[in-house]
Scaffold this motif. Structure first.
Motif, short mmCIF file in Angstrom:
data_model
loop_
_atom_site.label_atom_id
_atom_site.label_comp_id
_atom_site.label_asym_id
_atom_site.label_seq_id
_atom_site.Cartn_x
_atom_site.Cartn_y
_atom_site.Cartn_z
N VAL A 138 -6.00 -1.47 -3.41
CA VAL A 138 -6.34 -0.68 -2.23
C VAL A 138 -5.96 -1.42 -0.96
CG1 VAL A 138 -8.28 0.30 -0.94
CG2 VAL A 138 -8.18 0.57 -3.42
N LYS A 139 -6.03 -2.73 -0.97
CA LYS A 139 -5.72 -3.51 0.21
C LYS A 139 -4.26 -3.34 0.64
CE LYS A 139 -9.06 -7.23 -0.69
NZ LYS A 139 -9.20 -8.69 -0.89
N ARG A 140 -3.43 -2.94 -0.29
CA ARG A 140 -2.00 -2.80 0.01
C ARG A 140 -1.69 -1.50 0.75
NH1 ARG A 140 1.09 -5.58 -4.53
NH2 ARG A 140 2.67 -3.99 -4.19
N LEU A 141 -2.65 -0.58 0.79
CA LEU A 141 -2.37 0.77 1.28
C LEU A 141 -2.66 0.93 2.77
CD1 LEU A 141 -3.96 2.92 -1.57
CD2 LEU A 141 -1.59 2.15 -1.36
N VAL A 142 -1.91 1.84 3.38
CA VAL A 142 -2.23 2.36 4.70
C VAL A 142 -2.31 3.87 4.58
CG1 VAL A 142 0.19 2.50 5.44
CG2 VAL A 142 -1.62 2.41 7.16
N ALA A 143 -3.29 4.46 5.24
CA ALA A 143 -3.42 5.91 5.28
C ALA A 143 -2.95 6.40 6.64
CB ALA A 143 -4.87 6.33 5.04
N ALA A 144 -2.08 7.38 6.62
CA ALA A 144 -1.52 7.93 7.86
C ALA A 144 -1.85 9.42 7.94
CB ALA A 144 -0.01 7.72 7.91
N ALA A 145 -2.66 9.81 8.94
CA ALA A 145 -3.03 11.21 9.14
C ALA A 145 -1.90 11.91 9.88
CB ALA A 145 -4.32 11.31 9.93
N CYS A 146 -1.37 12.98 9.28
CA CYS A 146 -0.14 13.60 9.77
C CYS A 146 -0.40 14.99 10.34
CB CYS A 146 0.89 13.69 8.65
SG CYS A 146 1.33 12.10 7.93
N GLY A 147 0.49 15.40 11.22
CA GLY A 147 0.33 16.67 11.93
C GLY A 147 0.56 17.90 11.08
N ASP A 148 1.05 17.75 9.85
CA ASP A 148 1.23 18.90 8.97
C ASP A 148 0.02 19.12 8.07
OD1 ASP A 148 1.53 16.71 7.35
OD2 ASP A 148 3.38 17.40 6.39
N GLY A 149 -1.09 18.45 8.37
CA GLY A 149 -2.31 18.64 7.61
C GLY A 149 -2.42 17.77 6.37
N THR A 150 -1.57 16.79 6.23
CA THR A 150 -1.62 15.91 5.07
C THR A 150 -1.92 14.48 5.51
OG1 THR A 150 0.74 15.38 5.15
CG2 THR A 150 0.10 17.32 3.88
N CYS A 151 -2.19 13.64 4.53
CA CYS A 151 -2.42 12.22 4.77
C CYS A 151 -1.52 11.43 3.84
CB CYS A 151 -3.88 11.86 4.54
SG CYS A 151 -4.25 10.12 4.85
N ALA A 152 -0.65 10.63 4.39
CA ALA A 152 0.27 9.82 3.59
C ALA A 152 -0.41 8.51 3.23
CB ALA A 152 1.55 9.55 4.37
N LEU A 153 -0.34 8.15 1.95
CA LEU A 153 -0.80 6.85 1.48
C LEU A 153 0.42 6.03 1.10
CD1 LEU A 153 -3.85 7.83 -0.76
CD2 LEU A 153 -3.87 7.04 1.60
N ILE A 154 0.62 4.92 1.79
CA ILE A 154 1.83 4.12 1.61
C ILE A 154 1.45 2.72 1.18
CG2 ILE A 154 3.88 3.18 2.75
CD1 ILE A 154 3.74 5.56 4.68
N SER A 196 -1.60 12.46 0.22
CA SER A 196 -2.83 13.16 -0.10
C SER A 196 -3.32 13.90 1.12
CB SER A 196 -3.91 12.16 -0.57
OG SER A 196 -4.21 11.25 0.45
N SER A 197 -4.01 15.02 0.92
CA SER A 197 -4.34 15.92 2.02
C SER A 197 -5.39 15.33 2.95
CB SER A 197 -4.85 17.25 1.47
OG SER A 197 -6.03 17.04 0.74
N SER A 198 -5.31 15.74 4.21
CA SER A 198 -6.27 15.33 5.22
C SER A 198 -6.38 16.42 6.26
CB SER A 198 -5.82 14.03 5.90
OG SER A 198 -6.62 13.71 6.99
N SER A 199 -7.58 16.65 6.76
CA SER A 199 -7.77 17.73 7.71
C SER A 199 -7.67 17.29 9.16
CB SER A 199 -9.12 18.41 7.47
OG SER A 199 -10.16 17.46 7.59
N SER A 200 -8.06 16.06 9.46
CA SER A 200 -8.05 15.65 10.87
C SER A 200 -8.19 14.14 10.96
CB SER A 200 -9.21 16.31 11.63
OG SER A 200 -10.43 15.89 11.11
N ALA A 235 -2.76 9.12 13.44
CA ALA A 235 -3.73 8.02 13.29
C ALA A 235 -3.46 7.31 11.98
CB ALA A 235 -5.16 8.55 13.33
N ILE A 236 -3.78 6.03 11.94
CA ILE A 236 -3.61 5.26 10.71
C ILE A 236 -4.85 4.43 10.45
CG2 ILE A 236 -1.10 5.14 10.94
CD1 ILE A 236 -1.50 2.19 11.73
N ALA A 237 -5.04 4.04 9.18
CA ALA A 237 -6.18 3.20 8.81
C ALA A 237 -5.79 2.35 7.62
CB ALA A 237 -7.39 4.05 8.48
N CYS A 238 -6.17 1.08 7.68
CA CYS A 238 -5.98 0.16 6.55
C CYS A 238 -7.32 -0.10 5.88
CB CYS A 238 -5.36 -1.15 7.03
SG CYS A 238 -3.70 -0.99 7.74
N ALA A 239 -7.28 -0.69 4.70
CA ALA A 239 -8.50 -0.97 3.95
C ALA A 239 -9.15 -2.23 4.51
CB ALA A 239 -8.18 -1.14 2.47
N ASN A 240 -9.79 -2.08 5.65
CA ASN A 240 -10.40 -3.20 6.36
C ASN A 240 -11.92 -3.03 6.42
OD1 ASN A 240 -7.85 -4.23 6.91
ND2 ASN A 240 -7.74 -3.27 8.93
#
Length: 312
Positions: free
Chosen positions: A259-275, A301-305, A243-248
């Motif tokens: 913050v507007k430049r970032l996308v958060a990507a929830a990953c299957g290894d239990g982490t969250c990528a901020l790009i 950065s970490s994410s649980s789900s 799953a992904i989310a932008c600062a909308n």
């Protein structure tokens, strides 16, 4: 702000939950009242029986319109015109009529739009903040962008099919409020892609695993041997993007404009990528936590789900 939460799930069902009912607002007198304000089910003629409702979202400018992704299509429903679950025999008859209408190919009661441009099962649906365009990511790795601005058009108009970015399933896609021509997607190939709606192929691609390895090598270790001895082995799941989310959808202060430049990507290894989508790829990864309580370095950065629900 909304007082309703929309949920989609397996077994061809979706529902709208009234957050003010059932004690959600602290009112004990309403605790015996069902909080489900509306239901959409195969039995009501809304979906085919073998469909899973994989994604739901409210239309940003049409208050009562809910979009549901199921099978290879996205349908839009006016929840004011759906049959009620508690209205008795009259709605039972309405449900039977709706079922017959679906079988006959006619629009079920309450359905206002049917968008059928994907070639595989849809996993994610998003509408831009002005309510003019929709994007839907599917199992074939493609993202379709559809013009949904004309309320009189039942099926909308295809703007672009974005492809050749993901090697397999595209799990999520989103627009960016401050850059309306941009679409961002994430997939089970561990990739995040940035697209321009005027082009069919991505303008940039980031491999989450490569970003993490590069940022760890750059920053070095940030925990000692004692921490390693007390920690469980690292997870072996690959960082598939689910799953992904932008600062909308909210105002950002001037001093937090980045913050507007970032996308958060929830990953299957239990982490969250901020790009950072607007930096060169070599500097895109922002932050990472490998485990609970660890200090932060460049990476993810970490994410649980990640939740497949829409509401506000």
């Amino acid at each position: 702000s909304r007082t309703a939460l929309a949920l989609g799930g397996e077994e061809a069902a979706a529902c709208v939950v009234d957050l003010r009912v059932g004690g959600a607002g602290g009112d004990a007198s309403s605790s015996s009242t069902s909080s489900v304000a509306h239901s959409l089910r195969a039995g009501l003629g809304c979906f085919h029986a073998d469909d899973a409702v994989t994604s739901v979202t409210w239309h940003p400018t049409r208050e009562h319109v809910l979009l549901c992704a199921h099978g290879r299509v996205v349908t839009a429903w006016d929840v004011r015109h759906l049959p009620s679950e508690t209205a008795g025999s009259a709605d039972s008859a309405a449900a039977a009529v709706a079922g017959m209408s679906l079988a006959a190919g006619a629009a079920p009661r309450g359905r206002v739009h049917l968008y059928a441009f994907n070639n595989d099962e849809v996993n994610s649906v998003c509408v831009d903040r002005k309510g003019r365009r929709m994007c839907a990511a599917d199992d074939g790795g493609e993202i379709v962008v559809v013009d949904v601005g004309d309320e009189t058009s039942v099926g909308g108009a295809l703007v672009k099919t974005l492809k050749n970015g993901h090697e397999n399933i595209a799990a999520g896609a989103a627009f960016r409020d401050h850059k309306p021509n941009d679409v961002v997607s994430g997939g089970l190939d561990c990739a995040v892609c940035k697209w321009d709606q005027s082009r069919a192929t991505p303008v940039a691609t980031w491999r989450v695993g490569e970003l993490a390895s590069a940022s760890d090598a750059e920053s070095g270790s940030y925990h000692d041997d004692a921490d390693d001895a007390a920690s469980p082995p690292p997870m072996c799941n690959p960082p598939m993007v689910h799953a992904i989310a932008c600062a909308n959808g909210f105002e950002v202060r001037d001093d937090c404009a980045g913050v507007k430049r970032l996308v958060a990507a929830a990953c299957g290894d239990g982490t969250c990528a901020l790009i950072d989508l607007d930096l060169p790829k070599s500097g895109a990864a922002k932050s990472r936590n490998n485990k609970s309580g660890s200090r932060t370095s460049k990476g993810r950065s970490s994410s649980s789900s990640a939740a497949a629900a829409a509401g506000a």
